[in-house]
Write a protein that holds these residues in place. Sequence first.
Motif, mmCIF file in Angstrom:
data_model
loop_
_atom_site.group_PDB
_atom_site.id
_atom_site.type_symbol
_atom_site.label_atom_id
_atom_site.label_comp_id
_atom_site.label_asym_id
_atom_site.label_seq_id
_atom_site.Cartn_x
_atom_site.Cartn_y
_atom_site.Cartn_z
ATOM 1 N N GLU A 52 -24.204 -34.406 40.482
ATOM 2 C CA GLU A 52 -23.055 -34.963 39.775
ATOM 3 C C GLU A 52 -23.442 -35.437 38.377
ATOM 4 O O GLU A 52 -22.647 -35.322 37.432
ATOM 5 N N VAL A 53 -24.653 -35.944 38.227
ATOM 6 C CA VAL A 53 -25.116 -36.379 36.908
ATOM 7 C C VAL A 53 -25.232 -35.181 35.963
ATOM 8 O O VAL A 53 -24.784 -35.214 34.809
ATOM 9 N N TRP A 54 -25.820 -34.084 36.459
ATOM 10 C CA TRP A 54 -25.974 -32.886 35.624
ATOM 11 C C TRP A 54 -24.632 -32.239 35.323
ATOM 12 O O TRP A 54 -24.407 -31.732 34.219
ATOM 13 N N LEU A 55 -23.718 -32.251 36.298
ATOM 14 C CA LEU A 55 -22.384 -31.707 36.055
ATOM 15 C C LEU A 55 -21.647 -32.534 34.999
ATOM 16 O O LEU A 55 -20.895 -31.986 34.181
ATOM 17 N N LYS A 56 -21.878 -33.840 35.010
ATOM 18 C CA LYS A 56 -21.264 -34.697 33.995
ATOM 19 C C LYS A 56 -21.745 -34.304 32.603
ATOM 20 O O LYS A 56 -20.948 -34.222 31.651
ATOM 21 N N LEU A 57 -23.041 -34.066 32.483
ATOM 22 C CA LEU A 57 -23.563 -33.630 31.188
ATOM 23 C C LEU A 57 -22.985 -32.269 30.814
ATOM 24 O O LEU A 57 -22.578 -32.045 29.665
ATOM 25 N N ALA A 58 -22.910 -31.355 31.778
ATOM 26 C CA ALA A 58 -22.405 -30.010 31.503
ATOM 27 C C ALA A 58 -20.980 -30.047 30.973
ATOM 28 O O ALA A 58 -20.668 -29.437 29.943
ATOM 29 N N TRP A 59 -20.087 -30.772 31.680
ATOM 30 C CA TRP A 59 -18.689 -30.717 31.235
ATOM 31 C C TRP A 59 -18.478 -31.457 29.920
ATOM 32 O O TRP A 59 -17.619 -31.060 29.118
ATOM 33 N N ASN A 60 -19.273 -32.511 29.692
ATOM 34 C CA ASN A 60 -19.166 -33.186 28.400
ATOM 35 C C ASN A 60 -19.578 -32.276 27.255
ATOM 36 O O ASN A 60 -18.962 -32.283 26.181
ATOM 37 N N GLU A 61 -20.621 -31.467 27.481
ATOM 38 C CA GLU A 61 -21.067 -30.554 26.432
ATOM 39 C C GLU A 61 -20.046 -29.439 26.212
ATOM 40 O O GLU A 61 -19.791 -29.038 25.068
ATOM 41 N N VAL A 62 -19.447 -28.932 27.287
ATOM 42 C CA VAL A 62 -18.433 -27.889 27.145
ATOM 43 C C VAL A 62 -17.204 -28.438 26.421
ATOM 44 O O VAL A 62 -16.635 -27.778 25.539
ATOM 45 N N GLU A 63 -16.810 -29.652 26.772
ATOM 46 C CA GLU A 63 -15.640 -30.249 26.125
ATOM 47 C C GLU A 63 -15.886 -30.431 24.632
ATOM 48 O O GLU A 63 -15.017 -30.104 23.807
ATOM 49 N N GLU A 64 -17.053 -30.937 24.275
ATOM 50 C CA GLU A 64 -17.370 -31.126 22.857
ATOM 51 C C GLU A 64 -17.491 -29.780 22.148
ATOM 52 O O GLU A 64 -17.089 -29.641 20.986
ATOM 53 N N ALA A 65 -18.011 -28.776 22.842
ATOM 54 C CA ALA A 65 -18.103 -27.436 22.256
ATOM 55 C C ALA A 65 -16.717 -26.927 21.883
ATOM 56 O O ALA A 65 -16.531 -26.308 20.829
ATOM 57 N N GLY A 66 -15.737 -27.191 22.735
ATOM 58 C CA GLY A 66 -14.375 -26.784 22.415
ATOM 59 C C GLY A 66 -13.868 -27.434 21.139
ATOM 60 O O GLY A 66 -13.224 -26.776 20.304
ATOM 61 N N ARG A 67 -14.167 -28.715 20.973
ATOM 62 C CA ARG A 67 -13.740 -29.406 19.747
ATOM 63 C C ARG A 67 -14.449 -28.839 18.514
ATOM 64 O O ARG A 67 -13.852 -28.692 17.449
ATOM 65 N N LEU A 68 -15.730 -28.498 18.667
ATOM 66 C CA LEU A 68 -16.488 -27.947 17.548
ATOM 67 C C LEU A 68 -15.983 -26.560 17.167
ATOM 68 O O LEU A 68 -15.949 -26.207 15.986
ATOM 69 N N ILE A 69 -15.588 -25.780 18.158
ATOM 70 C CA ILE A 69 -15.022 -24.456 17.863
ATOM 71 C C ILE A 69 -13.743 -24.613 17.063
ATOM 72 O O ILE A 69 -13.517 -23.907 16.071
ATOM 73 N N GLN A 70 -12.905 -25.541 17.475
ATOM 74 C CA GLN A 70 -11.660 -25.790 16.738
ATOM 75 C C GLN A 70 -11.936 -26.219 15.308
ATOM 76 O O GLN A 70 -11.175 -25.893 14.391
ATOM 77 N N ALA A 71 -13.036 -26.952 15.114
ATOM 78 C CA ALA A 71 -13.399 -27.417 13.771
ATOM 79 C C ALA A 71 -14.121 -26.343 12.962
ATOM 80 O O ALA A 71 -14.449 -26.566 11.793
ATOM 81 N N GLY A 72 -14.388 -25.190 13.574
ATOM 82 C CA GLY A 72 -15.042 -24.095 12.872
ATOM 83 C C GLY A 72 -16.555 -24.163 12.862
ATOM 84 O O GLY A 72 -17.203 -23.383 12.155
ATOM 85 N N ASP A 73 -17.135 -25.073 13.630
ATOM 86 C CA ASP A 73 -18.601 -25.213 13.667
ATOM 87 C C ASP A 73 -19.147 -24.482 14.894
ATOM 88 O O ASP A 73 -19.517 -25.092 15.900
ATOM 89 N N LEU A 74 -19.205 -23.164 14.800
ATOM 90 C CA LEU A 74 -19.631 -22.366 15.948
ATOM 91 C C LEU A 74 -21.106 -22.546 16.303
ATOM 92 O O LEU A 74 -21.441 -22.596 17.490
ATOM 93 N N PRO A 75 -22.021 -22.651 15.334
ATOM 94 C CA PRO A 75 -23.427 -22.859 15.712
ATOM 95 C C PRO A 75 -23.633 -24.120 16.548
ATOM 96 O O PRO A 75 -24.398 -24.108 17.526
ATOM 97 N N ALA A 76 -22.968 -25.211 16.174
ATOM 98 C CA ALA A 76 -23.114 -26.446 16.946
ATOM 99 C C ALA A 76 -22.515 -26.294 18.335
ATOM 100 O O ALA A 76 -23.060 -26.794 19.318
ATOM 101 N N ALA A 77 -21.378 -25.596 18.427
ATOM 102 C CA ALA A 77 -20.766 -25.349 19.734
ATOM 103 C C ALA A 77 -21.696 -24.524 20.614
ATOM 104 O O ALA A 77 -21.876 -24.809 21.809
ATOM 105 N N ASN A 78 -22.318 -23.519 20.026
ATOM 106 C CA ASN A 78 -23.228 -22.666 20.790
ATOM 107 C C ASN A 78 -24.431 -23.447 21.308
ATOM 108 O O ASN A 78 -24.899 -23.223 22.433
ATOM 109 N N ARG A 79 -24.906 -24.370 20.491
ATOM 110 C CA ARG A 79 -26.053 -25.192 20.919
ATOM 111 C C ARG A 79 -25.698 -26.004 22.165
ATOM 112 O O ARG A 79 -26.486 -26.099 23.110
#
Length: 232
Positions: A52-79
Motif C-alpha cells: 500500500e505504501v508503494w502504491l501510494k507513491l505510484a499513484w501520486n507520481e502518475v497524478e502529478e505526471a498528468g498535471r505536468l503533461i497538461q503544463a507541457g512538461d513532458l520530460p518531467a512527466a516521463n521521469r
Amino acid sequence: MSELAKPVLPGSAGSDYERYLRTDELLALQKTAEEWVHRDELLFQSVHQTSEVWLKLAWNEVEEAGRLIQAGDLPAANRLLRRANDCMKIVTTALDMLEHMSPWEYTEVRKVLGHGSGFDSPGFREIRRVTKPVGEAFHAAHESAGLSLVDVYTRGREFEDLYTLAELLIEFDERVIVWRVRHFKVVQRVIGGDVIGTQGTPVEVMGRLIHHSFFPELWDVRNDLTRMNLPE
C-alpha cells in the motif's frame, strides 16, 4: 553522545531517523506476537502494508505526471512515470513472499481477515482513479501537436518526448496487468482456483479481471502499425 547524534526533530524516539520515519508508529501497525493466530500473520501484513505504501507513491507520481503533461512538461512527466513503473515492479515482486505460506496454515490466517479483500485496496482504487486523467492529458498533448496515435509511433524520432510518454503509459498498464496476474496466481496457489474469496467472490472472477487494461488504445495501435507494413 556527540551533538550531531542528538535528535533535533520533534518526537520522543531516540534518534532523528526514527522520528522522521515515525518508526514507532509504523512498526506498531502490525499485530503483536500475542495477537497472532498464526505467526504468518506478520508476513501477510508486512506484504500488504508495504504494498500500500508503494502504491501510494505510484499513484501520486502518475497524478502529478498528468498535471505536468497538461503544463507541457513532458520530460518531467516521463521521469515520474518511470518511478511509478518501478513501484509496480516492487509490489509485484513482494507477492513472492506470500508463497512462503503453507496453504493449510494460511487457513488459520484467513479466519481473522473478516471480509478483507484485495478488491478494497485503497492504493489500487487510487491507481484506477488517476489513470483516466493521465490518459486524457496524453491524448490532448499529441492531438495539440497535430499527431494521431499512429503518428506518435511512425514519427516517434521527431517527437521523442511524446513517444516516450506513450511507451511509459503502456508500460504502466502492463505492470499493473502483470501485478494482477501475479496476484491471481498467488491466490490460486494458496487457496485454490475453484473456491470463494473472503468477500464471497469466486477466485475465477479475479482471473477474468486480468484482461482489463487502462489504455486499450495503446495496445490497439500496435495492430494498426503492423497492418500498415503487411504485404498486400
